[in-house]
Write a protein that holds these residues in place. Structure first.
Motif, PDB file in Angstrom:
ATOM      1  N   THR A  44     -24.580   9.213 -43.577  1.00 29.33           N
ATOM      2  CA  THR A  44     -25.209  10.489 -43.024  1.00 29.33           C
ATOM      3  C   THR A  44     -25.503  10.250 -41.748  1.00 29.33           C
ATOM      4  O   THR A  44     -25.310  11.077 -40.648  1.00 29.33           O
ATOM      5  CB  THR A  44     -26.226  10.914 -43.974  1.00 29.33           C
ATOM      6  N   THR A  45     -26.336   9.203 -41.433  1.00 32.16           N
ATOM      7  CA  THR A  45     -26.736   8.797 -40.098  1.00 32.16           C
ATOM      8  C   THR A  45     -25.635   8.540 -39.159  1.00 32.16           C
ATOM      9  O   THR A  45     -25.830   8.783 -37.967  1.00 32.16           O
ATOM     10  CB  THR A  45     -27.878   7.886 -40.257  1.00 32.16           C
ATOM     11  N   ALA A  46     -24.835   7.892 -39.617  1.00 29.86           N
ATOM     12  CA  ALA A  46     -23.514   7.288 -38.619  1.00 29.86           C
ATOM     13  C   ALA A  46     -22.869   8.454 -38.327  1.00 29.86           C
ATOM     14  O   ALA A  46     -22.471   8.675 -37.098  1.00 29.86           O
ATOM     15  CB  ALA A  46     -22.641   6.287 -39.353  1.00 29.86           C
ATOM     16  N   ILE A  47     -22.364   9.280 -39.351  1.00 33.28           N
ATOM     17  CA  ILE A  47     -21.678  10.590 -38.814  1.00 33.28           C
ATOM     18  C   ILE A  47     -22.337  11.624 -37.927  1.00 33.28           C
ATOM     19  O   ILE A  47     -22.003  12.059 -36.795  1.00 33.28           O
ATOM     20  CB  ILE A  47     -21.411  11.591 -40.223  1.00 33.28           C
ATOM     21  N   ASN A  48     -23.613  12.078 -38.128  1.00 34.80           N
ATOM     22  CA  ASN A  48     -24.147  12.854 -37.541  1.00 34.80           C
ATOM     23  C   ASN A  48     -24.878  12.315 -36.109  1.00 34.80           C
ATOM     24  O   ASN A  48     -25.157  13.273 -35.082  1.00 34.80           O
ATOM     25  CB  ASN A  48     -25.622  13.664 -38.443  1.00 34.80           C
ATOM     26  N   ASP A  69     -15.195   3.270 -39.334  1.00 31.43           N
ATOM     27  CA  ASP A  69     -15.708   3.281 -40.640  1.00 31.43           C
ATOM     28  C   ASP A  69     -15.194   1.847 -41.224  1.00 31.43           C
ATOM     29  O   ASP A  69     -13.990   1.903 -41.216  1.00 31.43           O
ATOM     30  CB  ASP A  69     -14.899   4.598 -41.324  1.00 31.43           C
ATOM     31  N   ILE A  70     -16.260   1.103 -41.561  1.00 32.35           N
ATOM     32  CA  ILE A  70     -15.751  -0.262 -42.046  1.00 32.35           C
ATOM     33  C   ILE A  70     -16.231  -0.548 -43.437  1.00 32.35           C
ATOM     34  O   ILE A  70     -16.371  -1.577 -44.024  1.00 32.35           O
ATOM     35  CB  ILE A  70     -16.147  -1.469 -41.002  1.00 32.35           C
ATOM     36  N   ASP A  71     -16.428   0.668 -44.201  1.00 33.56           N
ATOM     37  CA  ASP A  71     -16.950   0.741 -45.472  1.00 33.56           C
ATOM     38  C   ASP A  71     -15.765   1.044 -46.268  1.00 33.56           C
ATOM     39  O   ASP A  71     -15.005   2.180 -46.137  1.00 33.56           O
ATOM     40  CB  ASP A  71     -17.975   1.677 -45.724  1.00 33.56           C
ATOM     41  N   PRO A  72     -15.491   0.235 -47.427  1.00 36.47           N
ATOM     42  CA  PRO A  72     -13.950   0.648 -48.114  1.00 36.47           C
ATOM     43  C   PRO A  72     -14.060   2.141 -48.949  1.00 36.47           C
ATOM     44  O   PRO A  72     -13.132   2.568 -49.147  1.00 36.47           O
ATOM     45  CB  PRO A  72     -13.959  -0.558 -49.109  1.00 36.47           C
ATOM     46  N   GLN A  73     -15.368   2.579 -49.151  1.00 37.12           N
ATOM     47  CA  GLN A  73     -15.492   3.727 -49.665  1.00 37.12           C
ATOM     48  C   GLN A  73     -14.945   5.009 -48.782  1.00 37.12           C
ATOM     49  O   GLN A  73     -14.715   6.079 -49.302  1.00 37.12           O
ATOM     50  CB  GLN A  73     -17.017   4.141 -50.066  1.00 37.12           C
ATOM     51  N   GLY A  74     -14.930   4.709 -47.432  1.00 41.68           N
ATOM     52  CA  GLY A  74     -14.127   5.696 -46.601  1.00 41.68           C
ATOM     53  C   GLY A  74     -15.191   6.974 -46.413  1.00 41.68           C
ATOM     54  O   GLY A  74     -14.610   7.977 -46.157  1.00 41.68           O
ATOM     55  N   ASN A  75     -16.365   6.850 -46.634  1.00 44.90           N
ATOM     56  CA  ASN A  75     -17.083   8.230 -46.685  1.00 44.90           C
ATOM     57  C   ASN A  75     -17.372   8.836 -45.251  1.00 44.90           C
ATOM     58  O   ASN A  75     -17.159  10.144 -45.388  1.00 44.90           O
ATOM     59  CB  ASN A  75     -18.490   7.906 -47.101  1.00 44.90           C
ATOM     60  N   THR A  76     -17.560   7.950 -44.287  1.00 46.55           N
ATOM     61  CA  THR A  76     -17.431   8.543 -42.857  1.00 46.55           C
ATOM     62  C   THR A  76     -16.105   9.298 -42.683  1.00 46.55           C
ATOM     63  O   THR A  76     -16.104  10.184 -41.955  1.00 46.55           O
ATOM     64  CB  THR A  76     -17.933   7.343 -41.879  1.00 46.55           C
ATOM     65  N   THR A  77     -15.101   8.559 -42.956  1.00 46.69           N
ATOM     66  CA  THR A  77     -13.805   9.314 -42.786  1.00 46.69           C
ATOM     67  C   THR A  77     -13.479  10.537 -43.634  1.00 46.69           C
ATOM     68  O   THR A  77     -13.331  11.651 -42.797  1.00 46.69           O
ATOM     69  CB  THR A  77     -12.714   8.370 -43.258  1.00 46.69           C
ATOM     70  N   SER A  78     -13.857  10.611 -44.884  1.00 50.52           N
ATOM     71  CA  SER A  78     -13.895  12.210 -45.438  1.00 50.52           C
ATOM     72  C   SER A  78     -14.839  13.041 -44.943  1.00 50.52           C
ATOM     73  O   SER A  78     -14.620  14.083 -44.793  1.00 50.52           O
ATOM     74  CB  SER A  78     -13.873  11.771 -46.843  1.00 50.52           C
ATOM     75  N   GLY A  79     -16.298  12.506 -44.539  1.00 50.45           N
ATOM     76  CA  GLY A  79     -17.281  13.170 -44.357  1.00 50.45           C
ATOM     77  C   GLY A  79     -16.889  13.893 -42.885  1.00 50.45           C
ATOM     78  O   GLY A  79     -17.388  15.015 -42.310  1.00 50.45           O
TER      79      GLY A  79
END
Length: 252
Positions: free
Chosen positions: A18-22, A38-48
């Motif tokens: 949330t902090t990275a995106i916003n 986005d270096i997290d395999p969950q890819g939440n920043t990508t989809s966010g």
């Protein structure tokens, strides 16, 4: 010269993505040219940020394995001034595939060196663990921004993370500094949130951002719409807080 900030915490669920995106979106809104990694395999920043992870041909995984050029992987200006180096679940395999690669802690740094001067800020969203992926982020970054949830175990996880940062600084990246700590998920109705803030301030001799990110329904809703909070609900408390945080980051 670009500032490269890794948003990291070994604990999950602290508002890191949330902090990275916003933060990235609010820096971009202020006219800064920003790349989010986005270096997290969950890819939440990508989809966010509204990108369909399943449709991606070139991601950070292909970059680190040397299968794609960085220019192919970066999605330019997905929002005004904001670009993204995306990730998806493929990245989970990178840990094993990189085992025999020489200097594997410096792969990301090598690629980012080529393009970093095109951006004023590069924000890296790290996985919630100390993995080879997190190490790549920490060797690439100038500073580490640590989101802390206002809860009882916050201090415990933070001490661990500071030890990790010091270890990386002494062995892999002598320029790495702690950017600061930002409190997230603050609930003004509970005494606990207040106690945690006071406790960290008392025990931690480092930069603590004045901006405190509140618990906010709109912040929670925004990722499911693929939008940063400043676009999803520009007048919400969450948007207001991340704009203030962006101001503080710029002032530093």
């Amino acid at each position: 010269m670009s500032r490269i900030i890794a948003v990291a915490n070994q604990k999950g669920g602290v508002g890191k993505t949330t902090t990275a995106i916003n933060l990235a979106a609010c820096l971009a809104e202020k006219g800064k040219k920003v790349l989010t990694i986005d270096i997290d395999p969950q890819g939440n920043t990508t989809s966010g940020l509204g990108i369909d992870k399943t449709e991606l041909e070139h991601t950070i995984y292909h970059l680190m394995l040397g299968e794609s050029d960085i220019e192919e992987c970066i999605l330019e200006n997905i929002f005004e001034n904001l670009s993204l180096l995306p990730a998806n679940v493929d990245l989970a395999g990178a840990e094993i595939e990189l085992i025999s690669v020489e200097s594997r802690e410096f792969l990301l740094k090598k690629y980012i060196e080529k393009i970093k001067d095109q951006y004023e800020y590069i924000i890296i969203d790290c996985p919630p663990s100390l993995s080879i992926l997190t190490l790549n982020a920490l060797t690439t970054a100038n500073t580490v921004l640590v989101p802390i949830q206002c809860e009882f175990y916050a201090l415990e996880g933070l001490t661990q993370l500071i030890n990790t940062i010091n270890l990386v600084k002494s062995r892999l990246n002598s320029n790495l500094e702690l950017e600061g700590v930002v409190f997230t998920m603050y609930d003004a109705r509970t005494n606990l949130s207040l106690q945690v803030v006071e406790e960290v301030k008392k025990n931690l001799h480092t930069n603590i951002y004045k901006t405190i990110i509140p618990r906010n329904v709109r912040l929670g809703e925004a990722p499911s719409h693929g939008l940063p909070i400043n676009i999803y609900d520009s007048n919400s408390k969450g948007a207001e807080s991340y704009r203030l945080l962006a101001d503080e980051v710029i002032d530093r």
